[in-house]
Structures are given as structure tokens and as C-alpha cells.
Design a protein around this motif. Structure first.
Motif, short mmCIF file in Angstrom:
data_model
loop_
_atom_site.label_atom_id
_atom_site.label_comp_id
_atom_site.label_asym_id
_atom_site.label_seq_id
_atom_site.Cartn_x
_atom_site.Cartn_y
_atom_site.Cartn_z
N ARG A 103 0.85 -1.19 0.00
CA ARG A 103 0.00 0.00 0.00
C ARG A 103 0.88 1.24 0.00
O ARG A 103 2.07 1.19 0.34
N VAL A 104 0.30 2.37 -0.38
CA VAL A 104 1.05 3.63 -0.44
C VAL A 104 0.70 4.48 0.79
O VAL A 104 -0.43 4.94 0.92
N PRO A 105 1.67 4.69 1.70
CA PRO A 105 1.39 5.50 2.89
C PRO A 105 1.54 6.99 2.59
O PRO A 105 2.34 7.40 1.75
N SER A 106 0.76 7.79 3.27
CA SER A 106 0.92 9.24 3.20
C SER A 106 0.33 9.83 4.47
O SER A 106 -0.29 9.14 5.27
N ARG A 107 0.52 11.12 4.62
CA ARG A 107 0.03 11.81 5.81
C ARG A 107 -0.45 13.21 5.42
O ARG A 107 0.07 13.79 4.47
N GLU A 137 0.42 16.96 14.73
CA GLU A 137 -0.76 16.11 14.55
C GLU A 137 -0.96 15.86 13.05
O GLU A 137 -1.02 16.81 12.27
N ARG A 138 -1.05 14.57 12.68
CA ARG A 138 -1.18 14.22 11.27
C ARG A 138 -2.23 13.13 11.07
O ARG A 138 -2.32 12.19 11.87
N VAL A 139 -3.01 13.25 10.00
CA VAL A 139 -3.91 12.18 9.59
C VAL A 139 -3.09 11.15 8.81
O VAL A 139 -2.30 11.52 7.94
N LEU A 140 -3.27 9.88 9.13
CA LEU A 140 -2.56 8.80 8.44
C LEU A 140 -3.43 8.26 7.32
O LEU A 140 -4.63 8.02 7.51
N LEU A 141 -2.82 8.03 6.15
CA LEU A 141 -3.55 7.51 5.00
C LEU A 141 -2.83 6.30 4.42
O LEU A 141 -1.61 6.19 4.51
N GLU A 145 -6.76 6.48 1.58
CA GLU A 145 -7.86 6.23 2.52
C GLU A 145 -7.41 6.63 3.92
O GLU A 145 -6.35 6.20 4.39
N ARG A 146 -8.20 7.46 4.59
CA ARG A 146 -7.84 7.89 5.95
C ARG A 146 -8.04 6.74 6.93
O ARG A 146 -9.13 6.18 7.04
N VAL A 147 -6.96 6.39 7.64
CA VAL A 147 -7.02 5.22 8.52
C VAL A 147 -6.62 5.53 9.96
O VAL A 147 -6.77 4.67 10.83
N GLY A 148 -6.11 6.72 10.24
CA GLY A 148 -5.70 6.99 11.61
C GLY A 148 -5.34 8.45 11.83
O GLY A 148 -5.34 9.27 10.91
N LEU A 149 -5.02 8.74 13.08
CA LEU A 149 -4.65 10.10 13.49
C LEU A 149 -3.52 9.97 14.51
O LEU A 149 -3.64 9.24 15.48
N GLU A 150 -2.43 10.69 14.28
CA GLU A 150 -1.24 10.57 15.10
C GLU A 150 -0.85 11.92 15.70
O GLU A 150 -0.74 12.91 14.98
N SER A 151 -0.65 11.94 17.02
CA SER A 151 -0.19 13.14 17.71
C SER A 151 1.16 12.84 18.35
O SER A 151 1.27 11.91 19.15
#
Length: 248
Positions: A103-107, A137-141, A145-151
Motif C-alpha cells: 500500500r502507499v502511505p501518506s500523511r 498532529e497528522r492524519v494517516l492515509l 484512505e484515511r485510517v488513523g490520526l497521530e499526535s
């Protein structure tokens, strides 16, 4: 001898009375297998007519399938979901874990700001209360597709040029290693299940009632000095976590 494939092992209670929604869910699982990943399910109205049940019964069955990660919402419809992402419980980054699965990760950056450390955060990072920390704080994709939130919280004194030198859509661990010269060598991690707050659900793009996996991590360098404190929220329907164990 008990048959290992007897209905009780499929979730049917001992008294044999199967709730209507569960019977519909079982039939829907066969439909999902036929459609395959990305296949569009019929509408609730159509499914209710097919199974001869109330729409609320279909809705309850779909809710369970959504929580289990078997289906996902797409626009105003429901489609068959792909397999869950497996994230290792290790010091590997989110980027590495997602890429290993093709899969292709992004933020997507939400916040990068300076804050004064409260006593609890200061103790965890081994700094003085009131010292400046970065809060990122970043949204994980994954595949957009948005799959998480990281602080992430870090000492400004230790990483004074973070805002200038770090690309927020890239791997933070690669930045630490290649640009800041910091190698994470150990960490304490705790996992629990929670419900997202309304703000978190909006950022991740999920219903507030969807269970989430919450990870708390404090990572340290080779000298045992804390580098980061991270709070990561992952969609329970899209993620599972793996680890390796051995008896020493």
C-alpha cells in the motif's frame, strides 16, 4: 464428541434461537464473498426485500460488518472492504509497515505548533515543566484512505529546526535517523480500545461510534533518553496489530 464446525462455534447461542440480524449478517457474508473487494452492495431497501426483514434488521447486520472491517462506506453506498492492514508492534515506522503490504502511505498535516509542557508530559520526556515542546498532529492515509490520526510530542530544545527541516508528509523516523542523528532503540507501548471524539471522527472520516485502537508510545534513544511521546488512533475496522514472541 463435539463437532468443531457445529453452529454454536459460529456464534449461534446454545438455545438455538438466532437473532434475525445475525441470520441476515451470515447471509450477507456469503454475498460479500461473491462480490469480492470493492464490490457494491445492494441498498438497505433492496436487501430488506431480498431477506424479507425490516430495514433496521439489515442496518444492524451492516453495522456489525462495518465494525469487523468486512465492509466500508463509499459515498452513499456500502462496498466490500479489503483485508485489514497489519501493523507490527515494533520500532518500525507506520510508513514501513504500510509499504510492506503493497500500500502507499501518506500523511496530512493538521497541526505543528509549540506548546509549554505540562508536568505529566515533562516527566515523560524528562524535561522541565513549562519547557517548549513540538506538537505535531497528522492524519494517516493508506492508498489515500484515511485510517488513523497521530499526535507526536517532542522537545523543542532537542529538535529546534523541526518546523524548517521536516516534510510533514514524510516518515518522521527517517527524519530522526538521517537528519537529526537520533536512532530510536526502545519504547514503552500501551494499547486500548476507545471511541473517537467527534473531532477525531471528523478528521479520520468515520462514524463516532466506530471502535478505535489507541496506542500510547514513549520512545527512547540508545542512552535511554525519551525522544517522543506519541498518541496514535487507528480505525478498528481497518487495522490489526501483530507481534512476535518467543520463550527465552
Amino acid at each position: 464428541m463435539t463437532d468443531p464446525h457445529a453452529p454454536i462455534r459460529s456464534g449461534i447461542p446454545e438455545h438455538g434461537r438466532v437473532p434475525k440480524y445475525y441470520a441476515v449478517k451470515t447471509r450477507l457474508e456469503a454475498v460479500l464473498d461473491e462480490l469480492g473487494e470493492g464490490g457494491l452492495l445492494p441498498t438497505e431497501r433492496e436487501l430488506a426485500a431480498t431477506f424479507e426483514v425490516a430495514r433496521e434488521t439489515v442496518r444492524q447486520a451492516l453495522r456489525e460488518l462495518l465494525i469487523q472491517g468486512r465492509v466500508r462506506r463509499k459515498g452513499r453506498g456500502t462496498v466490500v472492504a479489503g483485508p485489514k492492514l497489519e501493523q507490527p508492534l515494533s520500532l518500525a515506522s507506520y510508513t514501513e509497515g504500510v509499504r510492506r503490504q503493497g500500500r502507499v502511505p501518506s500523511r496530512h498535516l493538521i497541526t505543528l505548533e509549540r506548546l509549554a509542557a505540562d508536568p505529566v508530559l515533562a516527566r515523560e520526556l524528562r524535561i522541565a515543566a513549562g519547557d517548549e515542546v513540538w506538537h505535531m498532529e497528522r492524519v494517516l492515509l493508506a492508498d489515500e484512505e484515511r485510517v488513523g490520526l497521530e499526535s507526536t510530542y517532542l522537545s523543542v530544545a532537542r529538535l529546534p529546526h523541526l518546523e524548517r527541516d521536516f516534510a510533514p508528509d514524510s516518515s518522521f523516523y527517517v527524519y530522526l535517523r538521517d537528519k537529526a542523528g537520533l536512532e530510536l532503540m526502545s519504547a514503552d507501548e500501551r494499547i486500548e480500545t476507545v471511541l473517537a471524539t467527534p473531532r477525531e471522527a471528523l478528521l479520520i472520516g468515520t462514524p463516532p461510534a466506530l471502535p478505535m485502537l489507541l496506542l500510547h508510545r514513549t520512545s527512547r534513544d540508545g542512552g535511554g533518553v525519551p525522544v517522543e511521546r506519541v498518541r496514535s488512533l487507528y480505525r478498528g475496522d481497518r487495522f490489526s496489530f501483530t507481534t512476535q514472541m518467543s520463550k527465552k
